[in-house]
Design a protein around this motif. Sequence first.
Motif, PDB file in Angstrom:
ATOM      1  N   SER A  75       0.857  -1.188   0.000  1.00  0.00           N
ATOM      2  CA  SER A  75       0.000   0.000   0.000  1.00  0.00           C
ATOM      3  C   SER A  75       0.893   1.238   0.000  1.00  0.00           C
ATOM      4  CB  SER A  75      -0.909   0.001   1.225  1.00  0.00           C
ATOM      5  OG  SER A  75      -0.135   0.170   2.397  1.00  0.00           O
ATOM      6  N   GLU A  76       0.370   2.322  -0.522  1.00  0.00           N
ATOM      7  CA  GLU A  76       1.154   3.559  -0.589  1.00  0.00           C
ATOM      8  C   GLU A  76       1.524   4.050   0.811  1.00  0.00           C
ATOM      9  OE1 GLU A  76      -0.158   6.626  -3.270  1.00  0.00           O
ATOM     10  OE2 GLU A  76      -0.748   5.152  -4.780  1.00  0.00           O
ATOM     11  N   SER A  77       0.646   3.846   1.786  1.00  0.00           N
ATOM     12  CA  SER A  77       0.963   4.289   3.151  1.00  0.00           C
ATOM     13  C   SER A  77       2.124   3.475   3.733  1.00  0.00           C
ATOM     14  CB  SER A  77      -0.270   4.193   4.051  1.00  0.00           C
ATOM     15  OG  SER A  77      -0.724   2.854   4.151  1.00  0.00           O
ATOM     16  N   THR A  78       2.206   2.198   3.388  1.00  0.00           N
ATOM     17  CA  THR A  78       3.335   1.384   3.856  1.00  0.00           C
ATOM     18  C   THR A  78       4.627   1.847   3.206  1.00  0.00           C
ATOM     19  OG1 THR A  78       1.910  -0.530   4.247  1.00  0.00           O
ATOM     20  CG2 THR A  78       4.267  -0.963   4.004  1.00  0.00           C
TER      21      THR A  78
ATOM     22  N   TRP B 119       8.357  -8.072   3.540  1.00  0.00           N
ATOM     23  CA  TRP B 119       6.987  -8.434   3.937  1.00  0.00           C
ATOM     24  C   TRP B 119       6.915  -8.625   5.450  1.00  0.00           C
ATOM     25  CZ3 TRP B 119       3.511 -11.365   0.154  1.00  0.00           C
ATOM     26  CH2 TRP B 119       2.215 -11.506   0.667  1.00  0.00           C
ATOM     27  N   ASP B 120       7.878  -9.367   6.003  1.00  0.00           N
ATOM     28  CA  ASP B 120       7.884  -9.602   7.445  1.00  0.00           C
ATOM     29  C   ASP B 120       7.973  -8.293   8.226  1.00  0.00           C
ATOM     30  OD1 ASP B 120       8.050 -11.290   9.875  1.00  0.00           O
ATOM     31  OD2 ASP B 120      10.091 -10.474   9.971  1.00  0.00           O
ATOM     32  N   MET B 121       8.788  -7.387   7.753  1.00  0.00           N
ATOM     33  CA  MET B 121       8.986  -6.119   8.464  1.00  0.00           C
ATOM     34  C   MET B 121       7.739  -5.232   8.423  1.00  0.00           C
ATOM     35  SD  MET B 121      12.138  -6.070   9.688  1.00  0.00           S
ATOM     36  CE  MET B 121      12.580  -4.351   9.920  1.00  0.00           C
ATOM     37  N   VAL B 122       6.932  -5.328   7.351  1.00  0.00           N
ATOM     38  CA  VAL B 122       5.801  -4.411   7.178  1.00  0.00           C
ATOM     39  C   VAL B 122       4.440  -5.083   7.359  1.00  0.00           C
ATOM     40  CG1 VAL B 122       7.146  -2.964   5.603  1.00  0.00           C
ATOM     41  CG2 VAL B 122       5.578  -4.687   4.654  1.00  0.00           C
ATOM     42  N   LYS B 123       4.423  -6.332   7.771  1.00  0.00           N
ATOM     43  CA  LYS B 123       3.145  -7.048   7.771  1.00  0.00           C
ATOM     44  C   LYS B 123       2.096  -6.405   8.668  1.00  0.00           C
ATOM     45  CE  LYS B 123       4.755 -10.713  10.831  1.00  0.00           C
ATOM     46  NZ  LYS B 123       5.101 -12.123  10.885  1.00  0.00           N
ATOM     47  N   ALA B 124       2.496  -5.807   9.781  1.00  0.00           N
ATOM     48  CA  ALA B 124       1.511  -5.148  10.645  1.00  0.00           C
ATOM     49  C   ALA B 124       0.840  -3.984   9.913  1.00  0.00           C
ATOM     50  CB  ALA B 124       2.174  -4.654  11.925  1.00  0.00           C
ATOM     51  N   ALA B 125       1.601  -3.274   9.093  1.00  0.00           N
ATOM     52  CA  ALA B 125       1.055  -2.144   8.338  1.00  0.00           C
ATOM     53  C   ALA B 125       0.209  -2.604   7.154  1.00  0.00           C
ATOM     54  CB  ALA B 125       2.187  -1.247   7.845  1.00  0.00           C
ATOM     55  N   GLU B 126       0.465  -3.804   6.648  1.00  0.00           N
ATOM     56  CA  GLU B 126      -0.215  -4.289   5.448  1.00  0.00           C
ATOM     57  C   GLU B 126      -1.507  -5.066   5.734  1.00  0.00           C
ATOM     58  OE1 GLU B 126       0.649  -4.184   1.712  1.00  0.00           O
ATOM     59  OE2 GLU B 126       1.143  -2.370   2.828  1.00  0.00           O
ATOM     60  N   LYS B 127      -1.678  -5.560   6.953  1.00  0.00           N
ATOM     61  CA  LYS B 127      -2.873  -6.354   7.269  1.00  0.00           C
ATOM     62  C   LYS B 127      -4.132  -5.504   7.192  1.00  0.00           C
ATOM     63  CE  LYS B 127      -0.802  -9.585  10.529  1.00  0.00           C
ATOM     64  NZ  LYS B 127      -0.769  -9.990  11.943  1.00  0.00           N
ATOM     65  N   ASP B 128      -5.201  -6.134   6.688  1.00  0.00           N
ATOM     66  CA  ASP B 128      -6.489  -5.451   6.702  1.00  0.00           C
ATOM     67  C   ASP B 128      -7.207  -5.771   8.016  1.00  0.00           C
ATOM     68  OD1 ASP B 128      -7.649  -7.986   6.456  1.00  0.00           O
ATOM     69  OD2 ASP B 128      -8.353  -7.676   4.405  1.00  0.00           O
ATOM     70  N   GLY B 129      -8.446  -5.359   8.143  1.00  0.00           N
ATOM     71  CA  GLY B 129      -9.226  -5.566   9.361  1.00  0.00           C
ATOM     72  C   GLY B 129      -9.443  -7.020   9.717  1.00  0.00           C
ATOM     73  N   ASP B 130      -9.344  -7.906   8.729  1.00  0.00           N
ATOM     74  CA  ASP B 130      -9.511  -9.340   8.966  1.00  0.00           C
ATOM     75  C   ASP B 130      -8.175 -10.061   9.134  1.00  0.00           C
ATOM     76  OD1 ASP B 130     -12.317  -9.174   8.742  1.00  0.00           O
ATOM     77  OD2 ASP B 130     -12.185  -9.288   6.543  1.00  0.00           O
ATOM     78  N   GLY B 131      -7.084  -9.285   9.178  1.00  0.00           N
ATOM     79  CA  GLY B 131      -5.770  -9.911   9.331  1.00  0.00           C
ATOM     80  C   GLY B 131      -5.213 -10.508   8.052  1.00  0.00           C
ATOM     81  N   GLN B 132      -5.763 -10.120   6.908  1.00  0.00           N
ATOM     82  CA  GLN B 132      -5.336 -10.639   5.607  1.00  0.00           C
ATOM     83  C   GLN B 132      -4.464  -9.603   4.892  1.00  0.00           C
ATOM     84  OE1 GLN B 132      -6.146 -13.893   4.834  1.00  0.00           O
ATOM     85  NE2 GLN B 132      -6.966 -13.806   6.914  1.00  0.00           N
TER      86      GLN B 132
END
Length: 185
Positions: A64-67, A152-165
């Motif tokens: 995502s652009e925010s990430t 991916w591992d470093m940014v996964k918290a920023a990339e997850k949606d509301g369902d954790g996907q």
Amino acid sequence: MSERKADETEASERRAGSDATREADDAGDDLTHTTDEGDVQMVDVGDKPDTARRAVARGEIRLSESTVDAIRADEIGKGDVLATARVGAVQAVKHTWETIPMCHQIPITNVETDFGVRDDRVVLEVAVETTGKTGCEMEALEGVTTGLNVVWDMVKAAEKDGDGQYPGTAIRDVEVVSKEKRALE
């Protein structure tokens, strides 16, 4: 379909399958990682001369652009994303022979990593150099895929949606872009 027609179709399919099996067997004669019996083996490169080799691989991770903005501003909670991914890529290059079953352990003489941060992705290019008896393209590919997995591992918290996907996160277009070989001087 009549019984006779079904029998003819089945016989034709068996012949086609037999031809395909024969073609696969003939192609197997040229496979360097299998014995005549079909057993997997490492290729013997002992008689090959040492040569200077270089391979370059590239891939990207869509974010995502925010990430991407957070990566640029060094605002990812786990730390410096690209520095960590660089270390992961180099480690992966050096350990390729341990993760790809038929790869030889080769002397790595240089690894270069180049990150391109775009609006919606991070592009990683890894160049690997060796002076050995076999190529280093698998090492370059391992560097790219592991480096991108570290991102991916470093940014996964920023990339997850509301369902954790991760609906928009994707590693794509991993490829070898070049390989070179020249005699040692």
